[in-house]
Design a protein around this motif. Structure first.
Motif, PDB file in Angstrom:
ATOM      1  N   SER A   1      25.171 -24.665  -0.894  1.00 29.75           N
ATOM      2  CA  SER A   1      24.061 -23.939  -0.274  1.00 29.75           C
ATOM      3  C   SER A   1      22.818 -24.827  -0.222  1.00 29.75           C
ATOM      4  O   SER A   1      22.381 -25.351  -1.251  1.00 29.75           O
ATOM      5  CB  SER A   1      23.766 -22.676  -1.091  1.00 29.75           C
ATOM      6  N   GLU A   2      22.249 -24.966   0.984  1.00 29.22           N
ATOM      7  CA  GLU A   2      20.997 -25.739   1.135  1.00 29.22           C
ATOM      8  C   GLU A   2      19.901 -25.147   0.260  1.00 29.22           C
ATOM      9  O   GLU A   2      19.167 -25.872  -0.400  1.00 29.22           O
ATOM     10  CB  GLU A   2      20.522 -25.722   2.595  1.00 29.22           C
ATOM     11  N   ALA A   3      19.778 -23.818   0.286  1.00 29.09           N
ATOM     12  CA  ALA A   3      18.713 -23.154  -0.467  1.00 29.09           C
ATOM     13  C   ALA A   3      18.885 -23.368  -1.973  1.00 29.09           C
ATOM     14  O   ALA A   3      17.906 -23.643  -2.675  1.00 29.09           O
ATOM     15  CB  ALA A   3      18.690 -21.664  -0.139  1.00 29.09           C
ATOM     16  N   ASP A   4      20.124 -23.259  -2.466  1.00 32.01           N
ATOM     17  CA  ASP A   4      20.352 -23.465  -3.903  1.00 32.01           C
ATOM     18  C   ASP A   4      20.087 -24.904  -4.299  1.00 32.01           C
ATOM     19  O   ASP A   4      19.449 -25.167  -5.331  1.00 32.01           O
ATOM     20  CB  ASP A   4      21.777 -23.071  -4.285  1.00 32.01           C
ATOM     21  N   ALA A   5      20.565 -25.855  -3.505  1.00 36.98           N
ATOM     22  CA  ALA A   5      20.333 -27.266  -3.825  1.00 36.98           C
ATOM     23  C   ALA A   5      18.838 -27.581  -3.821  1.00 36.98           C
ATOM     24  O   ALA A   5      18.337 -28.286  -4.704  1.00 36.98           O
ATOM     25  CB  ALA A   5      21.082 -28.168  -2.853  1.00 36.98           C
TER      26      ALA A   5
ATOM     27  N   ALA B   1      16.984 -36.610  -8.143  1.00 29.41           N
ATOM     28  CA  ALA B   1      15.907 -37.172  -7.334  1.00 29.41           C
ATOM     29  C   ALA B   1      15.913 -36.710  -5.881  1.00 29.41           C
ATOM     30  O   ALA B   1      14.912 -36.840  -5.189  1.00 29.41           O
ATOM     31  CB  ALA B   1      15.982 -38.703  -7.368  1.00 29.41           C
ATOM     32  N   ASP B   2      17.057 -36.174  -5.412  1.00 31.22           N
ATOM     33  CA  ASP B   2      17.149 -35.773  -4.014  1.00 31.22           C
ATOM     34  C   ASP B   2      18.205 -34.667  -3.877  1.00 31.22           C
ATOM     35  O   ASP B   2      18.838 -34.279  -4.856  1.00 31.22           O
ATOM     36  CB  ASP B   2      17.484 -36.967  -3.119  1.00 31.22           C
ATOM     37  N   LEU B   3      18.372 -34.163  -2.653  1.00 32.03           N
ATOM     38  CA  LEU B   3      19.321 -33.062  -2.444  1.00 32.03           C
ATOM     39  C   LEU B   3      20.754 -33.462  -2.784  1.00 32.03           C
ATOM     40  O   LEU B   3      21.505 -32.658  -3.331  1.00 32.03           O
ATOM     41  CB  LEU B   3      19.242 -32.551  -1.004  1.00 32.03           C
ATOM     42  N   ALA B   4      21.124 -34.690  -2.494  1.00 30.61           N
ATOM     43  CA  ALA B   4      22.480 -35.145  -2.832  1.00 30.61           C
ATOM     44  C   ALA B   4      22.663 -35.124  -4.352  1.00 30.61           C
ATOM     45  O   ALA B   4      23.708 -34.698  -4.855  1.00 30.61           O
ATOM     46  CB  ALA B   4      22.737 -36.542  -2.274  1.00 30.61           C
ATOM     47  N   GLY B   5      21.659 -35.554  -5.071  1.00 33.12           N
ATOM     48  CA  GLY B   5      21.716 -35.523  -6.531  1.00 33.12           C
ATOM     49  C   GLY B   5      21.740 -34.100  -7.067  1.00 33.12           C
ATOM     50  O   GLY B   5      22.410 -33.810  -8.061  1.00 33.12           O
ATOM     51  N   ALA B   6      21.021 -33.198  -6.402  1.00 29.53           N
ATOM     52  CA  ALA B   6      21.029 -31.786  -6.813  1.00 29.53           C
ATOM     53  C   ALA B   6      22.425 -31.216  -6.641  1.00 29.53           C
ATOM     54  O   ALA B   6      22.940 -30.523  -7.528  1.00 29.53           O
ATOM     55  CB  ALA B   6      20.016 -30.991  -6.003  1.00 29.53           C
ATOM     56  N   ARG B   7      23.061 -31.515  -5.505  1.00 29.41           N
ATOM     57  CA  ARG B   7      24.431 -31.022  -5.280  1.00 29.41           C
ATOM     58  C   ARG B   7      25.398 -31.602  -6.316  1.00 29.41           C
ATOM     59  O   ARG B   7      26.259 -30.899  -6.832  1.00 29.41           O
ATOM     60  CB  ARG B   7      24.888 -31.371  -3.868  1.00 29.41           C
TER      61      ARG B   7
ATOM     62  N   CYS C   1      21.927 -18.912 -11.666  1.00 26.95           N
ATOM     63  CA  CYS C   1      20.743 -18.924 -10.824  1.00 26.95           C
ATOM     64  C   CYS C   1      20.083 -17.568 -11.021  1.00 26.95           C
ATOM     65  O   CYS C   1      20.718 -16.528 -10.829  1.00 26.95           O
ATOM     66  CB  CYS C   1      21.168 -19.126  -9.364  1.00 26.95           C
ATOM     67  N   VAL C   2      18.833 -17.551 -11.414  1.00 30.04           N
ATOM     68  CA  VAL C   2      18.097 -16.308 -11.623  1.00 30.04           C
ATOM     69  C   VAL C   2      17.457 -15.918 -10.298  1.00 30.04           C
ATOM     70  O   VAL C   2      16.692 -16.694  -9.730  1.00 30.04           O
ATOM     71  CB  VAL C   2      17.016 -16.479 -12.712  1.00 30.04           C
ATOM     72  N   THR C   3      17.805 -14.718  -9.816  1.00 30.02           N
ATOM     73  CA  THR C   3      17.261 -14.252  -8.536  1.00 30.02           C
ATOM     74  C   THR C   3      16.598 -12.893  -8.703  1.00 30.02           C
ATOM     75  O   THR C   3      16.909 -12.137  -9.625  1.00 30.02           O
ATOM     76  CB  THR C   3      18.364 -14.147  -7.460  1.00 30.02           C
ATOM     77  N   ASP C   4      15.701 -12.592  -7.776  1.00 28.22           N
ATOM     78  CA  ASP C   4      15.089 -11.280  -7.720  1.00 28.22           C
ATOM     79  C   ASP C   4      16.154 -10.297  -7.247  1.00 28.22           C
ATOM     80  O   ASP C   4      16.799 -10.521  -6.224  1.00 28.22           O
ATOM     81  CB  ASP C   4      13.902 -11.303  -6.756  1.00 28.22           C
ATOM     82  N   GLU C   5      16.369  -9.226  -7.992  1.00 30.12           N
ATOM     83  CA  GLU C   5      17.429  -8.271  -7.667  1.00 30.12           C
ATOM     84  C   GLU C   5      17.192  -7.592  -6.319  1.00 30.12           C
ATOM     85  O   GLU C   5      18.138  -7.282  -5.605  1.00 30.12           O
ATOM     86  CB  GLU C   5      17.532  -7.219  -8.779  1.00 30.12           C
ATOM     87  N   ALA C   6      15.938  -7.402  -5.937  1.00 29.63           N
ATOM     88  CA  ALA C   6      15.623  -6.689  -4.702  1.00 29.63           C
ATOM     89  C   ALA C   6      15.799  -7.545  -3.454  1.00 29.63           C
ATOM     90  O   ALA C   6      16.391  -7.104  -2.470  1.00 29.63           O
ATOM     91  CB  ALA C   6      14.195  -6.143  -4.766  1.00 29.63           C
ATOM     92  N   ASP C   7      15.316  -8.790  -3.492  1.00 25.45           N
ATOM     93  CA  ASP C   7      15.336  -9.585  -2.259  1.00 25.45           C
ATOM     94  C   ASP C   7      16.141 -10.878  -2.352  1.00 25.45           C
ATOM     95  O   ASP C   7      16.254 -11.611  -1.370  1.00 25.45           O
ATOM     96  CB  ASP C   7      13.909  -9.887  -1.780  1.00 25.45           C
ATOM     97  N   GLY C   8      16.708 -11.188  -3.516  1.00 26.16           N
ATOM     98  CA  GLY C   8      17.567 -12.357  -3.652  1.00 26.16           C
ATOM     99  C   GLY C   8      16.858 -13.690  -3.783  1.00 26.16           C
ATOM    100  O   GLY C   8      17.509 -14.735  -3.853  1.00 26.16           O
ATOM    101  N   ARG C   9      15.524 -13.691  -3.826  1.00 28.79           N
ATOM    102  CA  ARG C   9      14.783 -14.953  -3.975  1.00 28.79           C
ATOM    103  C   ARG C   9      15.184 -15.660  -5.254  1.00 28.79           C
ATOM    104  O   ARG C   9      15.312 -15.029  -6.305  1.00 28.79           O
ATOM    105  CB  ARG C   9      13.275 -14.716  -4.041  1.00 28.79           C
ATOM    106  N   VAL C  10      15.360 -16.979  -5.177  1.00 26.97           N
ATOM    107  CA  VAL C  10      15.647 -17.768  -6.369  1.00 26.97           C
ATOM    108  C   VAL C  10      14.357 -17.909  -7.178  1.00 26.97           C
ATOM    109  O   VAL C  10      13.318 -18.306  -6.640  1.00 26.97           O
ATOM    110  CB  VAL C  10      16.210 -19.161  -5.997  1.00 26.97           C
TER     111      VAL C  10
END
Length: 188
Positions: free
Chosen positions: A21-25, A48-54, A73-82
């Motif tokens: 997921s782009e958003a999770d990375a 250091a970058d998205l590749a490293g995050a993945r 991953c801790v998210t808001d139960e109502a809207d799913g925001r990380v």
């Protein structure tokens, strides 16, 4: 490790991170490069970058699969925001003990996210794994983390001398304030 449905409560939903997921990375990268996170933590593998995050998230998924950790991953139960991360680390099923760690994204700070996530993951861990003892260590001087631990029933047990890397270094150490909670502790 299959542990059933995602833990939730306290207005939060804890779910597995998705390395694809782009958003999770992007959220993982922001959290792991945040100056406040780096002030209190010295990761062994820098992100250091998205590749490293993945890559980091994929390594985490392997550790989850082999049963040595459970990261969420801790998210808001109502809207799913990380909002951040909470992890059960170094799971020792023989001694029935593990270490808890967490961080919160800058925009989610000041809303009790870490306290609520710690409460949810603590209940889940004792019910699902099941462990007897959960330990939480933070760098000496990290008063916010100390308050979070205490609010969630993690009793202060003392100071571990030179038990974690100093800020941004792997050749110097600092002291850790150790808290722990037992499944038998009265938290009322």
């Amino acid at each position: 490790m299959d542990t059933g449905p995602d833990p939730s409560g306290e207005g939060l939903r804890l779910r597995r991170w998705d390395a694809e997921s782009e958003a999770d990375a992007a959220a993982w990268l922001r959290g792991r490069t945040d100056p406040d996170f780096l002030r209190w933590n010295t990761p062994l593998a820098q992100t250091a970058d998205l590749a490293g995050a993945r890559q980091s998230l994929r390594a985490q998924a392997r550790a989850i699969a082999d049963g040595t950790c459970a990261h969420f991953c801790v998210t808001d139960e109502a809207d799913g925001r990380v909002l951040g991360h909470v992890g059960v680390n170094a799971i020792d099923r023989v001694m029935r003990v593990a270490r808890i760690g967490y961080w919160v994204l800058p925009e989610a700070r000041g809303h009790q996210v870490a306290t609520r996530a710690l409460a949810v993951v603590t209940r889940w861990t004792f019910a699902e794994l099941p462990l007897h003892r959960l330990e939480l260590g933070h760098a000496l001087g990290h008063e916010a983390s100390c308050r979070i631990a205490e609010k969630c029933g993690y009793r202060a047990e003392g100071t571990l001398r030179g038990a974690m890397f100093d800020t941004g270094r792997v050749d110097a150490f600092r002291d850790v304030h150790l808290h722990a909670r037992l499944t038998t502790d009265d938290t009322a």
